[in-house]
Design a protein around this motif. Sequence first.
Motif, PDB file in Angstrom:
ATOM      1  N   PHE A 191       0.844  -1.189   0.000  1.00  0.00           N
ATOM      2  CA  PHE A 191       0.000   0.000   0.000  1.00  0.00           C
ATOM      3  C   PHE A 191       0.884   1.245   0.000  1.00  0.00           C
ATOM      4  CE2 PHE A 191      -2.587  -3.229   2.040  1.00  0.00           C
ATOM      5  CZ  PHE A 191      -3.802  -3.066   1.388  1.00  0.00           C
ATOM      6  N   SER A 192       0.360   2.348  -0.523  1.00  0.00           N
ATOM      7  CA  SER A 192       1.090   3.606  -0.381  1.00  0.00           C
ATOM      8  C   SER A 192       0.116   4.750  -0.179  1.00  0.00           C
ATOM      9  CB  SER A 192       1.992   3.861  -1.588  1.00  0.00           C
ATOM     10  OG  SER A 192       1.226   3.875  -2.760  1.00  0.00           O
ATOM     11  N   LEU A 193       0.591   5.736   0.578  1.00  0.00           N
ATOM     12  CA  LEU A 193      -0.223   6.918   0.867  1.00  0.00           C
ATOM     13  C   LEU A 193       0.331   8.109   0.086  1.00  0.00           C
ATOM     14  CD1 LEU A 193      -0.714   6.691   4.742  1.00  0.00           C
ATOM     15  CD2 LEU A 193      -2.560   6.804   3.069  1.00  0.00           C
ATOM     16  N   HIS A 194      -0.553   8.863  -0.549  1.00  0.00           N
ATOM     17  CA  HIS A 194      -0.154  10.032  -1.334  1.00  0.00           C
ATOM     18  C   HIS A 194      -0.970  11.230  -0.867  1.00  0.00           C
ATOM     19  CE1 HIS A 194       1.862   7.677  -4.634  1.00  0.00           C
ATOM     20  NE2 HIS A 194       1.224   6.746  -3.954  1.00  0.00           N
ATOM     21  N   TYR A 195      -0.340  12.391  -0.928  1.00  0.00           N
ATOM     22  CA  TYR A 195      -1.069  13.617  -0.576  1.00  0.00           C
ATOM     23  C   TYR A 195      -0.974  14.590  -1.728  1.00  0.00           C
ATOM     24  CZ  TYR A 195      -2.802  17.507   2.188  1.00  0.00           C
ATOM     25  OH  TYR A 195      -3.547  18.551   2.655  1.00  0.00           O
ATOM     26  N   ASP A 196      -2.109  15.134  -2.139  1.00  0.00           N
ATOM     27  CA  ASP A 196      -2.097  16.193  -3.158  1.00  0.00           C
ATOM     28  C   ASP A 196      -3.222  17.173  -2.838  1.00  0.00           C
ATOM     29  OD1 ASP A 196      -4.482  15.071  -4.015  1.00  0.00           O
ATOM     30  OD2 ASP A 196      -3.580  14.012  -5.708  1.00  0.00           O
ATOM     31  N   ASP A 197      -3.556  18.017  -3.800  1.00  0.00           N
ATOM     32  CA  ASP A 197      -4.536  19.060  -3.460  1.00  0.00           C
ATOM     33  C   ASP A 197      -5.944  18.522  -3.237  1.00  0.00           C
ATOM     34  OD1 ASP A 197      -4.898  18.482  -6.082  1.00  0.00           O
ATOM     35  OD2 ASP A 197      -4.455  20.494  -6.843  1.00  0.00           O
ATOM     36  N   THR A 198      -6.148  17.213  -3.457  1.00  0.00           N
ATOM     37  CA  THR A 198      -7.461  16.640  -3.104  1.00  0.00           C
ATOM     38  C   THR A 198      -7.414  15.987  -1.724  1.00  0.00           C
ATOM     39  OG1 THR A 198      -7.016  14.485  -4.123  1.00  0.00           O
ATOM     40  CG2 THR A 198      -8.011  16.169  -5.536  1.00  0.00           C
ATOM     41  N   GLY A 199      -6.242  15.943  -1.107  1.00  0.00           N
ATOM     42  CA  GLY A 199      -6.132  15.364   0.225  1.00  0.00           C
ATOM     43  C   GLY A 199      -5.298  14.092   0.231  1.00  0.00           C
ATOM     44  N   LEU A 200      -5.458  13.308   1.300  1.00  0.00           N
ATOM     45  CA  LEU A 200      -4.669  12.091   1.500  1.00  0.00           C
ATOM     46  C   LEU A 200      -5.387  10.906   0.842  1.00  0.00           C
ATOM     47  CD1 LEU A 200      -2.168  11.001   3.102  1.00  0.00           C
ATOM     48  CD2 LEU A 200      -3.755  10.504   4.980  1.00  0.00           C
ATOM     49  N   SER A 201      -4.642  10.085   0.077  1.00  0.00           N
ATOM     50  CA  SER A 201      -5.253   8.936  -0.601  1.00  0.00           C
ATOM     51  C   SER A 201      -4.393   7.697  -0.400  1.00  0.00           C
ATOM     52  CB  SER A 201      -5.349   9.164  -2.112  1.00  0.00           C
ATOM     53  OG  SER A 201      -6.062  10.329  -2.372  1.00  0.00           O
ATOM     54  N   LEU A 202      -5.070   6.561  -0.296  1.00  0.00           N
ATOM     55  CA  LEU A 202      -4.380   5.275  -0.155  1.00  0.00           C
ATOM     56  C   LEU A 202      -4.509   4.493  -1.453  1.00  0.00           C
ATOM     57  CD1 LEU A 202      -3.133   3.109   1.904  1.00  0.00           C
ATOM     58  CD2 LEU A 202      -5.451   2.184   1.939  1.00  0.00           C
ATOM     59  N   TYR A 203      -3.393   3.946  -1.923  1.00  0.00           N
ATOM     60  CA  TYR A 203      -3.377   3.118  -3.131  1.00  0.00           C
ATOM     61  C   TYR A 203      -2.893   1.720  -2.796  1.00  0.00           C
ATOM     62  CZ  TYR A 203      -3.841   7.318  -5.963  1.00  0.00           C
ATOM     63  OH  TYR A 203      -4.302   8.476  -6.526  1.00  0.00           O
ATOM     64  N   LYS A 204      -3.380   0.750  -3.549  1.00  0.00           N
ATOM     65  CA  LYS A 204      -2.829  -0.599  -3.470  1.00  0.00           C
ATOM     66  C   LYS A 204      -1.800  -0.663  -4.584  1.00  0.00           C
ATOM     67  CE  LYS A 204      -4.130  -5.037  -2.071  1.00  0.00           C
ATOM     68  NZ  LYS A 204      -4.357  -6.230  -2.835  1.00  0.00           N
ATOM     69  N   THR A 205      -0.520  -0.761  -4.214  1.00  0.00           N
ATOM     70  CA  THR A 205       0.554  -0.593  -5.197  1.00  0.00           C
ATOM     71  C   THR A 205       0.533  -1.658  -6.288  1.00  0.00           C
ATOM     72  OG1 THR A 205       1.736  -0.555  -3.083  1.00  0.00           O
ATOM     73  CG2 THR A 205       2.784   0.535  -4.898  1.00  0.00           C
ATOM     74  N   ASP A 206       0.195  -2.899  -5.891  1.00  0.00           N
ATOM     75  CA  ASP A 206       0.229  -3.962  -6.903  1.00  0.00           C
ATOM     76  C   ASP A 206      -1.059  -4.034  -7.731  1.00  0.00           C
ATOM     77  OD1 ASP A 206      -1.085  -4.671  -4.630  1.00  0.00           O
ATOM     78  OD2 ASP A 206      -0.404  -6.745  -4.584  1.00  0.00           O
ATOM     79  N   GLU A 207      -2.096  -3.311  -7.332  1.00  0.00           N
ATOM     80  CA  GLU A 207      -3.348  -3.312  -8.117  1.00  0.00           C
ATOM     81  C   GLU A 207      -3.828  -1.874  -8.315  1.00  0.00           C
ATOM     82  OE1 GLU A 207      -6.349  -6.717  -7.444  1.00  0.00           O
ATOM     83  OE2 GLU A 207      -5.276  -6.569  -5.563  1.00  0.00           O
ATOM     84  N   PRO A 208      -3.041  -1.061  -9.061  1.00  0.00           N
ATOM     85  CA  PRO A 208      -3.385   0.366  -9.176  1.00  0.00           C
ATOM     86  C   PRO A 208      -4.755   0.612  -9.806  1.00  0.00           C
ATOM     87  CG  PRO A 208      -1.596  -0.235 -10.676  1.00  0.00           C
ATOM     88  CD  PRO A 208      -1.844  -1.418  -9.812  1.00  0.00           C
ATOM     89  N   LYS A 209      -5.237  -0.381 -10.574  1.00  0.00           N
ATOM     90  CA  LYS A 209      -6.545  -0.194 -11.235  1.00  0.00           C
ATOM     91  C   LYS A 209      -7.696  -0.125 -10.228  1.00  0.00           C
ATOM     92  CE  LYS A 209      -5.770  -2.002 -15.812  1.00  0.00           C
ATOM     93  NZ  LYS A 209      -5.723  -3.240 -16.555  1.00  0.00           N
ATOM     94  N   LEU A 210      -7.441  -0.633  -9.018  1.00  0.00           N
ATOM     95  CA  LEU A 210      -8.503  -0.584  -8.016  1.00  0.00           C
ATOM     96  C   LEU A 210      -8.805   0.839  -7.567  1.00  0.00           C
ATOM     97  CD1 LEU A 210      -7.837  -3.676  -5.719  1.00  0.00           C
ATOM     98  CD2 LEU A 210      -9.556  -3.403  -7.485  1.00  0.00           C
ATOM     99  N   GLY A 211      -7.873   1.755  -7.876  1.00  0.00           N
ATOM    100  CA  GLY A 211      -8.135   3.154  -7.524  1.00  0.00           C
ATOM    101  C   GLY A 211      -7.765   3.455  -6.087  1.00  0.00           C
TER     102      GLY A 211
END
Length: 252
Positions: free
Chosen positions: A33-53
Amino acid sequence: MVIKCAFKECRPYLNELETRFGLAHWADQSSGFSLHYDDTGLSLYKTDEPKLGAISVDFVTGAAAHRRKFGGGKGQAIAKAVGLNKGATPIVLDATAGLGRDGFVLASLGCKVILHERHPVVAALLYDGLQRAYNDIEIGPWMQQNMSLIFGSSHTLLAQCESMPDVVYLDPMFPHREKSALVKKEMRVFQDLVGADTDADDLLEFAYPLASKRVVVKRPDYAPFLNDKTPSMQIKTKKNRFDVYVKAAMKK
Ligand SMILES: C[S@@+](CC[C@H](N)C(=O)[O-])C[C@H]1O[C@@H](n2cnc3c(N)ncnc32)[C@H](O)[C@@H]1O
């Protein structure tokens, strides 16, 4: 887990998030998993399944805002379950807050909602969503009044509670029957992160003495009663049900 962000000016806020929720100690469990922050706020991604959003918490726009405006108000099953249709606006302790969606529905209907969340990443996402909501010109004033987050496990926090909420609301993760396309992509990321809350049975026993009016347990329609306790009444929706343990009516 370090939060990735392209904007240097956000680093103090992100350092605060990492420290507040102990995200650094979460590195092992959260691989994938990875956490990203941008102007929409904090988001969590599943690194191996990026299509999941991504998963993020947004109370200001999107689905939560739409439901607040057009979701059926006090006629919704969750509102009836906590006793809102009787004209009261109870104090609700949401002891398994998750992404705060149910809590937000109740807060937007006038309940004062105290959220407990124990998962560091989920708590960080929820905290970030709350900060943006508190700063919103339209919903900020009542959000600051009605929704607050305590990071920690309800197994401990319920025992330490000094005042009695009217309602304790429980919605622990229950193992899903199948990983079908019917399970929303976002929900799959959440399930993979949190897993099943296998220790949830105890929560009913902690919650019942604390609530002054009732305990409400949200369950998938195929799940057994929490801790095998028969509720005083049930309110059913298409896929879920709310098991309501009314204080005076519950047999111990
Ligand atoms: C199914 S989710 C709740 C979803 C939530 N009702 C919503 O509308 O977004 C369950 C959440 O409860 C949290 N949880 C489970 N047991 C807990 C406990 N003892 N204390 C605090 N949080 C807990 C899990 O980490 C998970 O995030």
